[in-house]
Write a protein that holds these residues in place. Structure first.
Motif, short mmCIF file in Angstrom:
data_model
loop_
_atom_site.label_atom_id
_atom_site.label_comp_id
_atom_site.label_asym_id
_atom_site.label_seq_id
_atom_site.Cartn_x
_atom_site.Cartn_y
_atom_site.Cartn_z
N PRO A 72 49.39 38.94 37.15
CA PRO A 72 50.37 40.01 37.43
C PRO A 72 50.48 41.01 36.29
CG PRO A 72 51.49 38.03 36.71
CD PRO A 72 50.02 37.71 36.68
N GLU A 73 50.82 42.24 36.63
CA GLU A 73 51.12 43.29 35.66
C GLU A 73 52.38 44.01 36.13
OE1 GLU A 73 47.86 45.92 34.95
OE2 GLU A 73 46.37 44.30 34.95
N TRP A 74 53.28 44.33 35.17
CA TRP A 74 54.52 45.02 35.53
C TRP A 74 55.06 45.77 34.33
CZ3 TRP A 74 54.13 40.10 33.93
CH2 TRP A 74 55.04 39.63 32.98
N SER A 75 55.91 46.76 34.60
CA SER A 75 56.51 47.55 33.53
C SER A 75 57.69 46.81 32.92
CB SER A 75 56.97 48.90 34.08
OG SER A 75 57.68 49.62 33.07
N LYS A 76 57.78 46.87 31.59
CA LYS A 76 58.91 46.25 30.88
C LYS A 76 60.09 47.21 30.74
CE LYS A 76 55.97 42.88 30.09
NZ LYS A 76 54.70 43.49 30.51
N ASP A 77 59.93 48.46 31.19
CA ASP A 77 61.00 49.44 31.10
C ASP A 77 62.09 49.17 32.14
OD1 ASP A 77 59.61 50.75 29.09
OD2 ASP A 77 58.55 52.05 30.51
N PRO A 78 63.34 49.49 31.84
CA PRO A 78 64.41 49.30 32.83
C PRO A 78 64.18 50.15 34.08
CG PRO A 78 65.32 49.70 30.63
CD PRO A 78 63.85 49.99 30.55
N ILE A 79 64.49 49.58 35.23
CA ILE A 79 64.43 50.33 36.49
C ILE A 79 65.84 50.82 36.76
CG2 ILE A 79 63.76 50.26 38.92
CD1 ILE A 79 62.14 47.73 38.30
N LEU A 80 66.04 52.12 36.67
CA LEU A 80 67.37 52.69 36.83
C LEU A 80 67.80 52.68 38.30
CD1 LEU A 80 67.05 55.75 34.41
CD2 LEU A 80 67.98 53.48 33.92
N PRO A 81 69.10 52.75 38.56
CA PRO A 81 69.56 52.80 39.96
C PRO A 81 68.90 53.92 40.74
CG PRO A 81 71.41 52.45 38.49
CD PRO A 81 70.23 52.72 37.61
N GLY A 82 68.33 53.58 41.89
CA GLY A 82 67.64 54.56 42.72
C GLY A 82 66.19 54.78 42.35
N ALA A 83 65.74 54.24 41.21
CA ALA A 83 64.35 54.43 40.77
C ALA A 83 63.45 53.34 41.34
CB ALA A 83 64.29 54.43 39.24
N THR A 84 62.14 53.61 41.29
CA THR A 84 61.16 52.66 41.81
C THR A 84 60.18 52.24 40.72
OG1 THR A 84 59.71 54.45 42.54
CG2 THR A 84 61.30 53.59 44.15
#
Length: 260
Positions: A72-84
């Motif tokens: 798996p690979e994924w972003s460590k950045d926060p996902i803000l409300p409404g963001a994808t």
């Protein structure tokens, strides 16, 4: 004075409710992806789309695959409300013909702390290589390994460790190692010299980056212009742990007790 205390109490209740209601929610476009029927060879990948439908940022802290064949690979950045965002799943099809169904466990600070994603499909076997003539086999380069197994012992998850091997070309043409294949996609290589003349030897370094906790045995298959069918597989062993520092601390604490 009583009015001031009452006002402060009401304000505290409002703030507390505001914090309590601020929660992130991960909503996936779909939770299962079916690759269908795919040919053996290489890594099949798919990106799961995820949206934060809550009212607080969400951080995906970890994505754990059910086996080393899935990366798996994924972003460590926060996902803000409404963001994808996306979570990429890769399945190594090499040497794995047949049906598969693998899981990914997502851990985050969302309202649902753990969520599951799935990939599935069926891998069809790669076509058999054409037979070589006796003359082609006789003229081929040939790999000879002085050793084929290395045990790292205890290794911390995500820690890169290196094993060194020596290989010799006992054939009649120049030997070219063009790559390697592993089920875990967690091994890279470096070889010097890159081209091995007949009768000469080369140093092969395998760098292992384990991502799965447990006792691991990784089979590494070299790809080259050796068509003789000689041994081209190496074995890496390791006991992969979360943290070596934690284990060292436990040992020190035990050893610090002077009397039983």
């Amino acid at each position: 004075m009583k009015k001031i205390y009452l006002f402060l109490a009401l304000a505290l209740v409002v703030l507390t409710q505001g914090f309590a209601s601020a929660q992130g929610v991960l909503s996936f476009e779909k939770e299962t992806h079916d690759f269908g029927t795919i040919k053996e060879g290489g890594v099949a990948t798919y990106e799961f789309k995820v949206k934060n439908t809550g009212n607080a940022p969400v951080i995906i802290s970890h994505v754990q695959a059910s086996c080393g064949c899935t990366t798996p690979e994924w972003s460590k950045d926060p996902i803000l409300p409404g963001a994808t965002s996306t979570i990429k799943a890769g399945y190594n099809t090499v040497g794995r013909p047949g049906a598969f169904n693998k899981a990914l466990t997502i851990t985050s600070n969302a309202t649902q702390e753990t969520q599951m994603l799935f990939i599935k499909g069926t891998v069809t076997s790669a076509p058999a290589a054409p037979a070589h003539t006796a003359a082609q086999l006789a003229a081929s380069p040939k790999i000879e390994l002085t050793s084929s197994t290395y045990d790292f012992g205890k290794v911390e998850k995500g820690q890169k460790v290196t094993a060194k091997f020596t290989l010799k070309n006992t054939g009649k043409q120049d030997l070219n190692v063009t790559g390697l294949q592993t089920a875990c996609n967690c091994v890279t290589y470096k070889m010097a010299p890159a081209v091995v003349k007949p009768g000469q030897s080369a140093k092969l370094e395998l760098t292992y980056n384990p991502q799965v906790l447990q006792n691991r045995i990784e089979t590494v298959t070299l790809t080259s212009n050796d068509i003789t069918g000689s041994a081209t597989s190496l074995t890496l062993k390791a006991n992969v742990v979360e943290s070596l520092a934690k284990q060292s601390a436990v040992k020190v604490n035990k050893g610090s007790v002077p009397f039983k």
